[in-house]
Design a protein around this motif. Structure first.
Motif, PDB file in Angstrom:
ATOM      1  N   ILE A 225       0.854  -1.178   0.000  1.00  0.00           N
ATOM      2  CA  ILE A 225       0.000   0.000   0.000  1.00  0.00           C
ATOM      3  C   ILE A 225       0.894   1.234   0.000  1.00  0.00           C
ATOM      4  O   ILE A 225       1.794   1.349   0.837  1.00  0.00           O
ATOM      5  CB  ILE A 225      -0.981   0.018   1.207  1.00  0.00           C
ATOM      6  N   HIS A 226       0.675   2.121  -0.949  1.00  0.00           N
ATOM      7  CA  HIS A 226       1.429   3.370  -0.962  1.00  0.00           C
ATOM      8  C   HIS A 226       0.860   4.324   0.087  1.00  0.00           C
ATOM      9  O   HIS A 226      -0.325   4.285   0.421  1.00  0.00           O
ATOM     10  CB  HIS A 226       1.362   4.018  -2.344  1.00  0.00           C
ATOM     11  N   ALA A 227       1.720   5.205   0.596  1.00  0.00           N
ATOM     12  CA  ALA A 227       1.304   6.230   1.567  1.00  0.00           C
ATOM     13  C   ALA A 227       0.653   5.603   2.793  1.00  0.00           C
ATOM     14  O   ALA A 227      -0.497   5.898   3.138  1.00  0.00           O
ATOM     15  CB  ALA A 227       0.368   7.250   0.915  1.00  0.00           C
ATOM     16  N   GLY A 228       1.409   4.741   3.459  1.00  0.00           N
ATOM     17  CA  GLY A 228       0.875   4.009   4.594  1.00  0.00           C
ATOM     18  C   GLY A 228       0.533   4.848   5.807  1.00  0.00           C
ATOM     19  O   GLY A 228      -0.148   4.366   6.715  1.00  0.00           O
ATOM     20  N   ALA A 229       0.971   6.102   5.846  1.00  0.00           N
ATOM     21  CA  ALA A 229       0.611   6.985   6.953  1.00  0.00           C
ATOM     22  C   ALA A 229      -0.560   7.884   6.606  1.00  0.00           C
ATOM     23  O   ALA A 229      -0.964   8.718   7.407  1.00  0.00           O
ATOM     24  CB  ALA A 229       1.816   7.848   7.351  1.00  0.00           C
ATOM     25  N   GLY A 230      -1.117   7.718   5.397  1.00  0.00           N
ATOM     26  CA  GLY A 230      -2.220   8.558   4.953  1.00  0.00           C
ATOM     27  C   GLY A 230      -3.572   8.053   5.405  1.00  0.00           C
ATOM     28  O   GLY A 230      -3.695   7.024   6.082  1.00  0.00           O
ATOM     29  N   GLY A 231      -4.618   8.776   5.000  1.00  0.00           N
ATOM     30  CA  GLY A 231      -5.968   8.452   5.437  1.00  0.00           C
ATOM     31  C   GLY A 231      -6.416   7.070   5.025  1.00  0.00           C
ATOM     32  O   GLY A 231      -6.960   6.306   5.836  1.00  0.00           O
ATOM     33  N   VAL A 232      -6.231   6.691   3.768  1.00  0.00           N
ATOM     34  CA  VAL A 232      -6.578   5.348   3.318  1.00  0.00           C
ATOM     35  C   VAL A 232      -5.519   4.347   3.760  1.00  0.00           C
ATOM     36  O   VAL A 232      -5.831   3.263   4.254  1.00  0.00           O
ATOM     37  CB  VAL A 232      -6.733   5.304   1.782  1.00  0.00           C
ATOM     38  N   GLY A 233      -4.252   4.718   3.613  1.00  0.00           N
ATOM     39  CA  GLY A 233      -3.154   3.791   3.855  1.00  0.00           C
ATOM     40  C   GLY A 233      -3.138   3.186   5.238  1.00  0.00           C
ATOM     41  O   GLY A 233      -2.970   1.968   5.392  1.00  0.00           O
ATOM     42  N   HIS A 234      -3.323   4.002   6.273  1.00  0.00           N
ATOM     43  CA  HIS A 234      -3.220   3.455   7.631  1.00  0.00           C
ATOM     44  C   HIS A 234      -4.382   2.518   7.948  1.00  0.00           C
ATOM     45  O   HIS A 234      -4.256   1.626   8.787  1.00  0.00           O
ATOM     46  CB  HIS A 234      -3.087   4.576   8.667  1.00  0.00           C
ATOM     47  N   MET A 235      -5.498   2.682   7.233  1.00  0.00           N
ATOM     48  CA  MET A 235      -6.614   1.756   7.431  1.00  0.00           C
ATOM     49  C   MET A 235      -6.418   0.476   6.630  1.00  0.00           C
ATOM     50  O   MET A 235      -6.760  -0.616   7.100  1.00  0.00           O
ATOM     51  CB  MET A 235      -7.938   2.447   7.091  1.00  0.00           C
ATOM     52  N   VAL A 236      -5.870   0.578   5.412  1.00  0.00           N
ATOM     53  CA  VAL A 236      -5.566  -0.627   4.637  1.00  0.00           C
ATOM     54  C   VAL A 236      -4.612  -1.523   5.414  1.00  0.00           C
ATOM     55  O   VAL A 236      -4.793  -2.752   5.466  1.00  0.00           O
ATOM     56  CB  VAL A 236      -4.961  -0.258   3.266  1.00  0.00           C
ATOM     57  N   ILE A 237      -3.576  -0.926   6.015  1.00  0.00           N
ATOM     58  CA  ILE A 237      -2.611  -1.716   6.792  1.00  0.00           C
ATOM     59  C   ILE A 237      -3.343  -2.569   7.831  1.00  0.00           C
ATOM     60  O   ILE A 237      -3.123  -3.786   7.930  1.00  0.00           O
ATOM     61  CB  ILE A 237      -1.590  -0.804   7.489  1.00  0.00           C
ATOM     62  N   GLN A 238      -4.230  -1.945   8.577  1.00  0.00           N
ATOM     63  CA  GLN A 238      -4.896  -2.658   9.670  1.00  0.00           C
ATOM     64  C   GLN A 238      -5.908  -3.687   9.174  1.00  0.00           C
ATOM     65  O   GLN A 238      -5.974  -4.813   9.697  1.00  0.00           O
ATOM     66  CB  GLN A 238      -5.582  -1.650  10.589  1.00  0.00           C
ATOM     67  N   ILE A 239      -6.685  -3.325   8.171  1.00  0.00           N
ATOM     68  CA  ILE A 239      -7.690  -4.261   7.661  1.00  0.00           C
ATOM     69  C   ILE A 239      -7.005  -5.489   7.073  1.00  0.00           C
ATOM     70  O   ILE A 239      -7.450  -6.633   7.268  1.00  0.00           O
ATOM     71  CB  ILE A 239      -8.599  -3.567   6.632  1.00  0.00           C
ATOM     72  N   ALA A 240      -5.909  -5.268   6.341  1.00  0.00           N
ATOM     73  CA  ALA A 240      -5.170  -6.395   5.766  1.00  0.00           C
ATOM     74  C   ALA A 240      -4.504  -7.233   6.859  1.00  0.00           C
ATOM     75  O   ALA A 240      -4.541  -8.475   6.812  1.00  0.00           O
ATOM     76  CB  ALA A 240      -4.129  -5.885   4.771  1.00  0.00           C
ATOM     77  N   LYS A 241      -3.880  -6.589   7.839  1.00  0.00           N
ATOM     78  CA  LYS A 241      -3.230  -7.331   8.927  1.00  0.00           C
ATOM     79  C   LYS A 241      -4.239  -8.180   9.700  1.00  0.00           C
ATOM     80  O   LYS A 241      -3.930  -9.300  10.118  1.00  0.00           O
ATOM     81  CB  LYS A 241      -2.524  -6.365   9.877  1.00  0.00           C
ATOM     82  N   ASN A 242      -5.446  -7.659   9.872  1.00  0.00           N
ATOM     83  CA  ASN A 242      -6.485  -8.418  10.572  1.00  0.00           C
ATOM     84  C   ASN A 242      -6.837  -9.712   9.836  1.00  0.00           C
ATOM     85  O   ASN A 242      -7.372 -10.648  10.432  1.00  0.00           O
ATOM     86  CB  ASN A 242      -7.750  -7.570  10.730  1.00  0.00           C
ATOM     87  N   LYS A 243      -6.527  -9.760   8.534  1.00  0.00           N
ATOM     88  CA  LYS A 243      -6.808 -10.954   7.732  1.00  0.00           C
ATOM     89  C   LYS A 243      -5.591 -11.865   7.606  1.00  0.00           C
ATOM     90  O   LYS A 243      -5.628 -12.850   6.872  1.00  0.00           O
ATOM     91  CB  LYS A 243      -7.277 -10.529   6.331  1.00  0.00           C
ATOM     92  N   GLY A 244      -4.501 -11.535   8.296  1.00  0.00           N
ATOM     93  CA  GLY A 244      -3.312 -12.366   8.258  1.00  0.00           C
ATOM     94  C   GLY A 244      -2.408 -12.108   7.069  1.00  0.00           C
ATOM     95  O   GLY A 244      -1.622 -12.974   6.675  1.00  0.00           O
ATOM     96  N   VAL A 245      -2.486 -10.902   6.495  1.00  0.00           N
ATOM     97  CA  VAL A 245      -1.705 -10.538   5.312  1.00  0.00           C
ATOM     98  C   VAL A 245      -0.401  -9.865   5.732  1.00  0.00           C
ATOM     99  O   VAL A 245      -0.369  -9.085   6.689  1.00  0.00           O
ATOM    100  CB  VAL A 245      -2.528  -9.585   4.414  1.00  0.00           C
ATOM    101  N   ARG A 246       0.679 -10.149   5.017  1.00  0.00           N
ATOM    102  CA  ARG A 246       1.941  -9.430   5.209  1.00  0.00           C
ATOM    103  C   ARG A 246       1.831  -8.110   4.452  1.00  0.00           C
ATOM    104  O   ARG A 246       1.579  -8.097   3.242  1.00  0.00           O
ATOM    105  CB  ARG A 246       3.118 -10.243   4.693  1.00  0.00           C
ATOM    106  N   VAL A 247       2.041  -6.991   5.154  1.00  0.00           N
ATOM    107  CA  VAL A 247       1.810  -5.670   4.566  1.00  0.00           C
ATOM    108  C   VAL A 247       3.120  -4.902   4.413  1.00  0.00           C
ATOM    109  O   VAL A 247       3.841  -4.683   5.381  1.00  0.00           O
ATOM    110  CB  VAL A 247       0.828  -4.841   5.409  1.00  0.00           C
ATOM    111  N   LEU A 248       3.403  -4.492   3.173  1.00  0.00           N
ATOM    112  CA  LEU A 248       4.519  -3.602   2.873  1.00  0.00           C
ATOM    113  C   LEU A 248       3.930  -2.241   2.527  1.00  0.00           C
ATOM    114  O   LEU A 248       2.838  -2.150   1.937  1.00  0.00           O
ATOM    115  CB  LEU A 248       5.334  -4.116   1.689  1.00  0.00           C
ATOM    116  N   THR A 249       4.640  -1.178   2.869  1.00  0.00           N
ATOM    117  CA  THR A 249       4.117   0.148   2.562  1.00  0.00           C
ATOM    118  C   THR A 249       5.234   1.111   2.215  1.00  0.00           C
ATOM    119  O   THR A 249       6.374   0.946   2.684  1.00  0.00           O
ATOM    120  CB  THR A 249       3.291   0.709   3.728  1.00  0.00           C
ATOM    121  N   THR A 250       4.918   2.096   1.391  1.00  0.00           N
ATOM    122  CA  THR A 250       5.861   3.177   1.096  1.00  0.00           C
ATOM    123  C   THR A 250       5.455   4.415   1.876  1.00  0.00           C
ATOM    124  O   THR A 250       4.268   4.690   2.066  1.00  0.00           O
ATOM    125  CB  THR A 250       5.872   3.521  -0.405  1.00  0.00           C
TER     126      THR A 250
END
Length: 328
Positions: free
Chosen positions: A150-175
């Motif tokens: 997910i690009h812009a992991g500290a942004g409005g969408v990005g920080h939520m994508v990180i958490q929603i994906a992690k809750n599903k057991g996904v390895r998350v990389l971010t820029t």
């Protein structure tokens, strides 16, 4: 009788933040199937910046910016039966603009906000919260044992994508663009943080995945990152372009996709959440995650509506973190 007025952010013609004028305008009235909402929190999204700059060819001028917010129902048009004056609501898709004291919203875009949810949280869960949800669950679904970027992991969408994906057991990389933003992304669960100003993010993604690439790339930047996003995807990976704040044409180089059978799609929230039932289903899911602590929102200190131009400047120059909110 003189028309009632309200304060709003008025834009006469496209341009930079300087074209945003805080002024008195006529207060709108709801038509059939519409609701008048007294705004308590208005969300800022990159799409608002594109609108202001004239990037959206069908966007009207002059205009009031903004499409997302939360507040209370203070008026209804004909045919609206499921809402009452005083109801606490959140919405996206305002027909009159949400950078204002009042906004008209189609009834089908209204979500009745449960008790205990603040206007700021309710607003943040509309465009950006829903976008994060449908990216991970609908447009390019990922699950346990898979990986995503997910690009812009500290942004409005990005920080939520990180958490929603992690809750599903996904390895998350971010820029991210700074150490401060990197620490914030890590605090939300990002497994790997890539500083795109210091290294080629696609090369780093491949190094971190032993050359395999990731299953899904969620790209809200657009032209500046699109080809790197394609290079970051693995075999039969999926790249979703869901925004384009960077300048340039969105024309994927098909040669980059063939060897790995990568698919590139352009996802819009309206394709997946466009009925009252959709709005309620996704909003309820997001509110439940906030309530149980599996989704923590990073909302910047709300800023007065009169300071909207300055907030736009910080967002456009990538100085902001998390969700940006205006309050009348």
């Amino acid at each position: 009788m003189a028309a009632e007025t309200m304060k709003a952010i008025w834009v006469e013609q496209p341009g930079g933040p300087e074209v945003m004028e805080y002024r008195d305008v006529e207060r709108p009235s709801p038509g059939p199937g519409e609701v008048l909402v007294k705004i308590e929190a208005a969300g800022i999204n990159y799409s608002n910046i594109g609108h202001r700059k004239g990037s959206y060819t069908r966007a009207p001028f002059p205009t009031i910016l903004g499409s997302e917010g939360a507040g209370r129902v203070v008026g209804k048009g004909d045919g609206v039966t499921r809402l009452a004056d005083g109801d606490r609501v959140a919405f996206r898709g305002s027909t009159t603009g949400s950078y204002a004291e009042y906004a008209v919203v189609p009834d089908k875009m209204i979500y009745k906000v449960p008790d205990g949810v603040s206007p700021e949280v309710a607003a943040a869960l509309q465009v950006q919260g829903m976008t994060a949800y449908v990216l991970v669950n609908n447009i390019a679904p990922v699950g346990a044992g898979q990986s995503c970027l997910i690009h812009a992991g500290a942004g409005g969408v990005g920080h939520m994508v990180i958490q929603i994906a992690k809750n599903k057991g996904v390895r998350v990389l971010t820029t991210v663009g700074s150490k401060e933003k990197g620490e914030l992304a890590k605090s939300f669960g990002a497994d790997e943080v890539i500083y795109y100003r210091d290294e080629d993010f696609a090369e780093r993604v491949l190094a971190l995945t032993d050359g395999a690439g990731v299953n899904a790339v969620y790209d809200g930047v657009g032209a500046a990152t699109m080809h790197g996003s394609i290079a970051s995807a693995g075999f039969q990976g999926k790249v979703v372009i869901f925004g384009s704040p960077s300048d340039g044409e969105l024309r994927p180089d098909i040669r980059l996709t063939t060897n790995k059978a990568v698919s590139v799609t352009f996802g819009r929230l309206s394709q997946f959440v466009n009925t009252p039932e959709d709005v309620a289903r996704v909003s309820d899911a997001l509110v439940a995650m906030v309530a149980d602590g599996s989704l923590n929102l990073h909302i910047a200190d709300p800023r007065p509506l009169a300071e909207a131009a300055e907030v736009h400047r910080t967002v456009e120059e990538r100085e902001s973190m998390g969700k940006q909110i205006l309050v009348p």
